[in-house]
Structures are given as structure tokens and as C-alpha cells.
Design a protein around this motif. Structure first.
Motif, PDB file in Angstrom:
ATOM      1  N   PHE A 115       1.839  22.896  13.304  1.00  0.00           N
ATOM      2  CA  PHE A 115       0.992  22.009  14.487  1.00  0.00           C
ATOM      3  C   PHE A 115       0.817  21.011  15.234  1.00  0.00           C
ATOM      4  CE2 PHE A 115      -1.932  21.882  11.437  1.00  0.00           C
ATOM      5  CZ  PHE A 115      -2.411  20.294  11.428  1.00  0.00           C
ATOM      6  N   LEU A 116       0.650  20.137  16.082  1.00  0.00           N
ATOM      7  CA  LEU A 116       0.964  18.824  16.608  1.00  0.00           C
ATOM      8  C   LEU A 116      -0.259  18.291  17.273  1.00  0.00           C
ATOM      9  CD1 LEU A 116       3.368  16.289  16.754  1.00  0.00           C
ATOM     10  CD2 LEU A 116       2.941  17.575  19.172  1.00  0.00           C
ATOM     11  N   LEU A 117      -0.365  17.388  16.841  1.00  0.00           N
ATOM     12  CA  LEU A 117      -2.244  15.986  18.237  1.00  0.00           C
ATOM     13  C   LEU A 117      -1.682  14.922  18.348  1.00  0.00           C
ATOM     14  CD1 LEU A 117      -4.192  16.227  19.684  1.00  0.00           C
ATOM     15  CD2 LEU A 117      -5.423  16.647  17.720  1.00  0.00           C
ATOM     16  N   GLU A 118      -1.540  14.352  19.754  1.00  0.00           N
ATOM     17  CA  GLU A 118      -0.726  13.156  19.703  1.00  0.00           C
ATOM     18  C   GLU A 118      -1.427  12.002  20.445  1.00  0.00           C
ATOM     19  OE1 GLU A 118       3.621  12.708  18.733  1.00  0.00           O
ATOM     20  OE2 GLU A 118       3.212  12.977  17.199  1.00  0.00           O
ATOM     21  N   PRO A 119      -1.625  11.157  20.409  1.00  0.00           N
ATOM     22  CA  PRO A 119      -2.183  10.967  21.801  1.00  0.00           C
ATOM     23  C   PRO A 119      -1.476  10.753  22.890  1.00  0.00           C
ATOM     24  CG  PRO A 119      -2.186   8.848  20.659  1.00  0.00           C
ATOM     25  CD  PRO A 119      -2.161  10.137  20.076  1.00  0.00           C
ATOM     26  N   LEU A 120      -0.804  10.818  24.285  1.00  0.00           N
ATOM     27  CA  LEU A 120       0.171  10.521  24.971  1.00  0.00           C
ATOM     28  C   LEU A 120      -0.146   9.445  26.014  1.00  0.00           C
ATOM     29  CD1 LEU A 120       2.970  11.779  26.676  1.00  0.00           C
ATOM     30  CD2 LEU A 120       1.329  12.536  28.161  1.00  0.00           C
TER      31      LEU A 120
ATOM     32  N   SER B   4     -10.510  13.388  14.870  1.00  0.00           N
ATOM     33  CA  SER B   4     -11.849  14.537  14.076  1.00  0.00           C
ATOM     34  C   SER B   4     -11.159  16.053  14.532  1.00  0.00           C
ATOM     35  CB  SER B   4     -13.568  14.205  14.961  1.00  0.00           C
ATOM     36  OG  SER B   4     -12.841  14.183  16.122  1.00  0.00           O
ATOM     37  N   THR B   5     -10.470  16.324  15.091  1.00  0.00           N
ATOM     38  CA  THR B   5      -9.989  17.069  15.890  1.00  0.00           C
ATOM     39  C   THR B   5      -8.343  17.556  15.275  1.00  0.00           C
ATOM     40  OG1 THR B   5     -10.614  16.397  18.399  1.00  0.00           O
ATOM     41  CG2 THR B   5      -8.393  18.326  18.037  1.00  0.00           C
ATOM     42  N   LEU B   6      -7.614  16.355  14.458  1.00  0.00           N
ATOM     43  CA  LEU B   6      -6.819  16.799  13.851  1.00  0.00           C
ATOM     44  C   LEU B   6      -7.114  17.502  12.604  1.00  0.00           C
ATOM     45  CD1 LEU B   6      -3.664  16.576  13.860  1.00  0.00           C
ATOM     46  CD2 LEU B   6      -4.182  14.420  12.759  1.00  0.00           C
ATOM     47  N   ASN B   7      -8.205  16.817  11.831  1.00  0.00           N
ATOM     48  CA  ASN B   7      -8.785  16.839  10.705  1.00  0.00           C
ATOM     49  C   ASN B   7      -9.171  18.544  10.737  1.00  0.00           C
ATOM     50  OD1 ASN B   7      -8.071  14.958   9.700  1.00  0.00           O
ATOM     51  ND2 ASN B   7     -10.981  14.287   9.949  1.00  0.00           N
TER      52      ASN B   7
ATOM     53  N   ASN C 200       7.746  23.722  23.317  1.00  0.00           N
ATOM     54  CA  ASN C 200       6.716  24.244  23.054  1.00  0.00           C
ATOM     55  C   ASN C 200       4.715  23.402  23.325  1.00  0.00           C
ATOM     56  OD1 ASN C 200       7.579  26.873  23.373  1.00  0.00           O
ATOM     57  ND2 ASN C 200       7.839  26.908  21.579  1.00  0.00           N
ATOM     58  N   ILE C 201       5.645  22.015  23.361  1.00  0.00           N
ATOM     59  CA  ILE C 201       4.213  21.351  22.848  1.00  0.00           C
ATOM     60  C   ILE C 201       3.572  21.462  24.432  1.00  0.00           C
ATOM     61  CG2 ILE C 201       3.932  19.109  23.828  1.00  0.00           C
ATOM     62  CD1 ILE C 201       6.419  18.278  21.138  1.00  0.00           C
ATOM     63  N   LYS C 202       2.246  21.635  24.474  1.00  0.00           N
ATOM     64  CA  LYS C 202       1.353  21.478  25.768  1.00  0.00           C
ATOM     65  C   LYS C 202       1.067  20.141  25.711  1.00  0.00           C
ATOM     66  CE  LYS C 202       0.261  26.165  25.986  1.00  0.00           C
ATOM     67  NZ  LYS C 202       0.597  27.027  26.676  1.00  0.00           N
ATOM     68  N   ILE C 203       0.693  19.727  27.348  1.00  0.00           N
ATOM     69  CA  ILE C 203       0.463  18.200  27.337  1.00  0.00           C
ATOM     70  C   ILE C 203      -1.451  18.738  28.530  1.00  0.00           C
ATOM     71  CG2 ILE C 203       0.117  16.055  29.037  1.00  0.00           C
ATOM     72  CD1 ILE C 203       3.388  16.755  28.410  1.00  0.00           C
ATOM     73  N   GLY C 204      -1.864  17.797  28.310  1.00  0.00           N
ATOM     74  CA  GLY C 204      -3.475  18.033  28.863  1.00  0.00           C
ATOM     75  C   GLY C 204      -4.125  17.043  27.852  1.00  0.00           C
TER      76      GLY C 204
END
Length: 449
Positions: free
Chosen positions: A104-109, A127-130, A252-256
């Protein structure tokens, strides 16, 4: 209980840095190997984060785990086998390089390198990434017309944020609710565009200034209306709606938008409005009038009870239809609540008088939204109406009634003012000249009230 005994903190590497998988199922805390491994030949996979550092060789009474320090890229997996005598060993036998279903991936845009993320946003993403690292899947909301996912914390016992991908918005290509695609790109509300809801969610947070003025980089001050902290992120996870299948791939990365989940006791739909404090209703009215919200209903105002005395606090959410290009669909459920008939307090009037639409537009551009001229015009006019209204002592009801239509086909007063300004301004005139015409016409209308 395999994980706590073999890979617990202080005995190898931190829990968040590893996962144990058998036949596609995770060995969670408080579970035994035999719960999911049905034979002695079952294969257990150890997934290790790239940043993980092996500190010691952990040895327990019943099991033995031998780890060779490797250069593990992309969460490469080695095989672990459970032997009949109860000893567990792992040896390096070559690593298979293929995408893993749990990646998975989670980063600020961040589109402007000058932007410093507020501390509250950094903590929200962390906290979301954890939670994702511990294998806690996004949970799609059953409500609403778009894709919205509750993101869990590391314990999996509570929600910490809500993610709304732009490709799953109502009438977007991957909308999970089966809504038809937008033919011309217009959203469900007039004056909005499909795929821009996340921008508007973030804009509502950015423009919800604290009483002291625009929010500082520390980000600790709560906005006047209490919009939850919200940021644009890019996220990748198999738990989202992926009609074409999931792969760990950049396409497949989603931006939101990622918004802090707020603990609540339900929404305003669940109770009568008479119990709501006047100041709580007024703060939301200021936000909605200023942003020309086209979708304020009782269901997207959360109710929370603060402190031991149970003081009611209202929390506005769902701002994907604010800042439209026109005023046709402006809707405020609070308009007919009794609190809307009362005048604003001196503190609220002071806050409104300090608002500056020009500075707000510059702030949105600084944060990466190349705000269309039509949206900038809406913000100028709605802020103008709010400020002129409070100067004349008008109530939220009086100001809101100017912005909202009485019936679907009858134009609102603000629409009439804008049209009259279009009729009197010469073609080719500047935007400043048009806004000056709006101001003069608005003054004349308001003076008649």
C-alpha cells in the motif's frame, strides 16, 4: 500466540515492521499457528518493511526463529516452515520478486514545496499509515453517493480518518454506488465538477480560519466553524474500489481527501434542532454562506458532546459541493432552525468583518488549487453578502434566504443581483468593475430589507 512470542518489540523488530501470513491470512495477535495453519507443511510468509532493522536473534522456549540480515526491497518475502517437532526456522533461499497483495501507499500530495504541513496533518497521516501497516483494511461507508473509506488506527479498534478518492466521487469513473458517468463533467450539484470534490473538502478546512486569523503551520488552532483537519493525499490499497483489479502499481494510486474522523453522537438528523446552542448553529451558517455551500443538510452536521457537562458541539463535514461556479443549488438546512432567526453575536460579527476574499483566493492558490475565475467570483460575492449583511444587523436567516432559492425554478436574490450586474457592465470590463457593480446593486437590495 506466535507474534507476541516470536517477534515482539525488543526481541527482533517492532510489530509495525512485520506481518506473518499463512495461505493469504494474517497471523494476528492472540491467535495460534494452528488457528490458520492446518498441516505441518503449511508455509508461513514473513513480510518485512524495507526500513526494518533486525536487532537480535529471538529465542523462545517453544519456537526458534533464525533471521539472516538481508537487503529487503519492496517487502520481499522469505519462507518460513513449521516442523513437526515444533521448532520454527527460516533460511535465506532466494527471494521471489513480485507484487504483494498487502502492499500500500499513503503520502501527502504537496504541489507547493513552500508549504509546511501543519503538525495536526502530519499526525493524521502518521496514525492512518500505522493502521495500514498493521493490516487494518479501509472500511467503505454504506452511506453517501460516493466512495468514502473509514481508515483505522494501529489497534483496529477505532477510526482515525476518512479517505475520499476523486475517482470514486458521484458520477466519476470508479464510483462504487453504480451512479452513471457525468456526460459533460458537471457534478451532482450545479456549478461543480466531477473529480474536484476533494479539492473543495480541503479548501473548506483551509478557509475555516481560527478567530485569530489564517491557520498557522503549527495547525493546533481550531477553525471558527470546526471543519476537521483535511489534506490531499495519494493512497494505494487493495481495499478501495478497483474495477480493473488491484496491483501495486503507480497507475492505481488514488488521489483524494483525507479528513480526521471525529467522534460523535450522531448527526443533526437524529435529533431536533432546538437543543443546539445558538453559537454552534451560527458558526456553521457563517461557513456555508461564505463558501456558498450547495449541500448543507442535517446529515452532514455531526453532533458531539464535549466535557462532563455534555455541551453540544456541531461539526460540519462533507464540503465537496462548496465553492460552486454559481448559486443555483445553494442549500442550507439550518435556514429554518430557530437559531437562524437570532442575530450574530459581537464576536461572530468581528470574525466576519475580518474576512478577506482576495486573501482567501491567494491562500487557495498557494496550496495548489488553480481556482477557476468563476469560483473566485463566487467567493468574492458570497463573502461580500455576508459582510454587508452583518453590517446591517441581518440574521443568518435573512442572509441565507438571499442566497437560497425558494423553489427550484425561482432564482434566488443573489442570482438576480449577479444577473443584473451582468446586464449593466459593458462587455470587456474587468472583474473588479463587475464586482463593483454587484456591490452597488447588493447595497440597494439590502437597504430595502
Amino acid at each position: 500466540m506466535l507474534r507476541s512470542r516470536l517477534l515482539g518489540k525488543g526481541k527482533g523488530f517492532d510489530l509495525v515492521e512485520q506481518e506473518l501470513i499463512c495461505d493469504g491470512e494474517e497471523l494476528e495477535d492472540q491467535r495460534l499457528i494452528t488457528d490458520i495453519c492446518k498441516s505441518n507443511d503449511s508455509v508461513i510468509h514473513l513480510l518485512i518493511r524495507k526500513s526494518a532493522k533486525v536487532r537480535v536473534k529471538p529465542v523462545e522456549k517453544d519456537f526458534e526463529l533464525c533471521i539472516e540480515a538481508l537487503d529487503l526491497n519492496d517487502k520481499e518475502v522469505d519462507n518460513v516452515r513449521e516442523h513437526k517437532q515444533g521448532a520454527l526456522s527460516m533460511g535465506y533461499r532466494g527471494i521471489e520478486r513480485k507484487p504483494l497483495s498487502r502492499q500500500f501507499l499513503l503520502e501527502p500530495l504537496i504541489v507547493n514545496t513552500k508549504i509546511q504541513l501543519p503538525l495536526v496533518i502530519r499526525e493524521l497521516i502518521k496514525s492512518t499509515l500505522n493502521g495500514l501497516e498493521r493490516g487494518n483494511e479501509p472500511i467503505r461507508s454504506s452511506e453517501g453517493s460516493g466512495g468514502a473509506y473509514f481508515m483505522q488506527d494501529s489497534s483496529g479498534l477505532k477510526y482515525v480518518s476518512v479517505f475520499k478518492p476523486i475517482d470514486e466521487e458521484p458520477m466519476a469513473v470508479n464510483n462504487p454506488q453504480g451512479l452513471p458517468l457525468s456526460v459533460d463533467g458537471e457534478g451532482l450539484k450545479k456549478g461543480t465538477r466531477v473529480g474536484q470534490g476533494a479539492l473543495r473538502e480541503v479548501a473548506a478546512y483551509i478557509l475555516d480560519h481560527p478567530k485569530s486569523g489564517p491557520r498557522s503551520f503549527s495547525g493546533e488552532e481550531r477553525g471558527f466553524a470546526g471543519v476537521p483537519p483535511t489534506a490531499m493525499v495519494k493512497c494505494l490499497h487493495r481495499g478501495f474500489n478497483n474495477p480493473d483489479g488491484y496491483e501495486y502499481d503507480s497507475k492505481n494510486i488514488k488521489i483524494g481527501s483525507l479528513q480526521m474522523f471525529m467522534e460523535n453522537n450522531g448527526s443533526c438528523e437524529d435529533m431536533g434542532p432546538r437543543a443546539f446552542p445558538v453559537a454552534e448553529v451560527h458558526k456553521i451558517s457563517v461557513l456555508d454562506i461564505r463558501l456558498a455551500n450547495a449541500d448543507r443538510h442535517a446529515g452532514n452536521i455531526l453532533v458531539s458532546k464535549d466535557g462532563e457537562r455534555g455541551k453540544i458541539v456541531l461539526i460540519p463535514i462533507d464540503h465537496g459541493y462548496c465553492l460552486p461556479t454559481n448559486f443555483e443549488d445553494c442549500t442550507f438546512d439550518w435556514l429554518y432552525w430557530p437559531q437562524a432567526q437570532q442575530p450574530y453575536s459581537p464576536d461572530t460579527v468581528k470574525y466576519i468583518k475580518a474576512l478577506d476574499a482576495g486573501q482567501d483566493i491567494a491562500l487557495l492558490k498557494f496550496h495548489g488549487w488553480d481556482i477557476p475565475p468563476e469560483v473566485a467570483r463566487t467567493l468574492h460575492i458570497s463573502t461580500m453578502l455576508l459582510k454587508k449583511g452583518v453590517e446591517r444587523g441581518l440574521t443568518p436567516f435573512a442572509i441565507g434566504s438571499i442566497m437560497c432559492r425558494e423553489t427550484l425554478k425561482k432564482e434566488s436574490v443573489i442570482e438576480q443581483i449577479v444577473q443584473e450586474a451582468r446586464d449593466v457592465v459593458l462587455p470587456g470590463s474587468s472583474e473588479a468593475a463587475f464586482l463593483e457593480a454587484v456591490s452597488l446593486i447588493m447595497d440597494r437590495r439590502l437597504d430595502k430589507l
